[in-house]
Design an enzyme around this catalytic site. Structure first.
Site, PDB file in Angstrom:
ATOM      1  N   SER A 142      39.824  26.480 -24.331  1.00 14.05           N
ATOM      2  CA  SER A 142      40.872  27.385 -23.860  1.00 14.05           C
ATOM      3  C   SER A 142      42.215  26.784 -24.254  1.00 14.05           C
ATOM      4  O   SER A 142      42.320  25.581 -24.504  1.00 14.05           O
ATOM      5  CB  SER A 142      40.792  27.538 -22.341  1.00 14.05           C
ATOM      6  OG  SER A 142      41.954  28.138 -21.811  1.00 14.05           O
ATOM      7  N   TYR A 155      40.135  23.350 -13.826  1.00 13.91           N
ATOM      8  CA  TYR A 155      39.756  24.055 -15.051  1.00 13.91           C
ATOM      9  C   TYR A 155      40.391  23.381 -16.260  1.00 13.91           C
ATOM     10  O   TYR A 155      39.744  23.166 -17.292  1.00 13.91           O
ATOM     11  CB  TYR A 155      40.207  25.514 -14.935  1.00 13.91           C
ATOM     12  CG  TYR A 155      39.877  26.369 -16.145  1.00 13.91           C
ATOM     13  CD1 TYR A 155      38.579  26.799 -16.372  1.00 13.91           C
ATOM     14  CD2 TYR A 155      40.877  26.758 -17.041  1.00 13.91           C
ATOM     15  CE1 TYR A 155      38.268  27.590 -17.468  1.00 13.91           C
ATOM     16  CE2 TYR A 155      40.583  27.545 -18.136  1.00 13.91           C
ATOM     17  CZ  TYR A 155      39.279  27.963 -18.344  1.00 13.91           C
ATOM     18  OH  TYR A 155      38.979  28.745 -19.438  1.00 13.91           O
TER      19      TYR A 155
END
Length: 294
Positions: A142, A155
């Site tokens: 990401s 995350y």
């Protein structure tokens, strides 16, 4: 990788979102598939759709928080195929909220799926991949693995680590013909945010507006191109490009954005303390030292 037709690939998190689209586009390229997910209904639907183009599709329920189950499923793949050309570590989850509100169990759950599972799967399948004349590993990371923000620290920790793992693998095994790609999209129109637990009481995890998001189909298309081109880092979506180059060119600007409103908030935090000191209910650090000395 010069050609995908007839190759054998494993895709984790294939029941929905990016994993589903990668699986379907790999099937369209002629890749035979092993698909893993914990969502049985979604996994079955992906498998049925992928098999319509005539490729072999095996779907297996696998809980990536269970290391023993991962090893069992890896062995089942080895017993079934005996070889592997492509590994796509896609499965991922998120948590939204202040870092101090996350429990140990939540940290363990997130890191198990986002980081420990990809490492274990890769480690256990590397001998098969290295025995192939052409093989490739895809880690779906990401932009959060390259640029940090607020309230997604767990995350981001997992994705920064996955990015580092990808770079390490590429540096170590490129000479042996193993390709490694890290896919770093910006916000994507999946259920990642909607399903993410929220650590802010009475609130839900915010969902990014669609105008800043890319789609799972676009991520899958770029992933296929990255495999063919053996591209190490693959950014997807304008937000991903903007944040990546902003950090490289003017990293101070991101830090300034994170500190915006800091002075006002600090004044609010100090106001009650000042009132307590003035009323005599609490001593300043200097007063505390003098009182202890006395």
């Amino acid at each position: 990788m010069q050609n995908l037709f007839g190759k054998k690939g494993l895709v984790t998190g294939a029941a929905s979102g990016i994993g589903r689209e990668i699986a379907l586009q790999l099937a369209a390229e002629g890749v035979n598939l092993f698909l893993w997910d914990i969502d049985e209904a979604g996994l079955k639907d992906t498998a049925e759709t992928a098999s319509l183009v005539g490729v072999e599709v095996n779907c297996r329920i696998c809980d990536l928080t269970d290391s023993e189950q991962i090893s069992t499923e890896v062995q089942y793949l080895i017993d079934t195929w005996g070889t592997l050309d492509l590994l796509v570590n896609n499965a991922g989850v998120a948590f939204y909220g202040p870092t101090h509100t996350m429990s140990v169990e939540q940290w363990d759950w997130l890191l198990a799926i986002n980081l420990h599972a990809p490492i274990q799967i890769t480690r256990e399948l590397l001998p098969l991949l290295l025995n192939r004349p052409e093989a490739h590993i895809v880690n779906v990371s990401s932009i959060c693995g390259l640029v940090a923000g607020a309230r997604f620290s767990a995350y981001q920790v997992s994705k920064f680590a996955l990015q580092g793992f990808s770079e390490a693998l590429r540096a170590e095994y490129s000479r042996q013909g193993l390709g490694v790609s890290s896919i770093c999209p910006g916000p994507v129109t999946t259920r990642l945010f909607a399903s993410a637990p929220c650590g802010r009481e009475g609130k839900k995890t915010p969902i990014p507006p669609r105008w800043i998001c890319t789609t799972p189909q676009q991520v899958a298309q770029r992933t296929i191109k990255a495999i063919y081109a053996d591209q190490g880092l693959c950014l997807v979506g304008w937000v991903s490009y903007a944040l990546y180059y902003l950090k490289r060119i003017a990293p101070w600007s991101l830090d300034l954005a994170h500190r915006f409103g800091r002075r006002k908030r600090m004044k609010k935090k100090h106001a009650p303390l000042t009132l307590q000191v003035e009323s005599g209910t609490e001593k300043t650090p200097a007063q505390e030292i003098r009182s202890k000395a006395a």
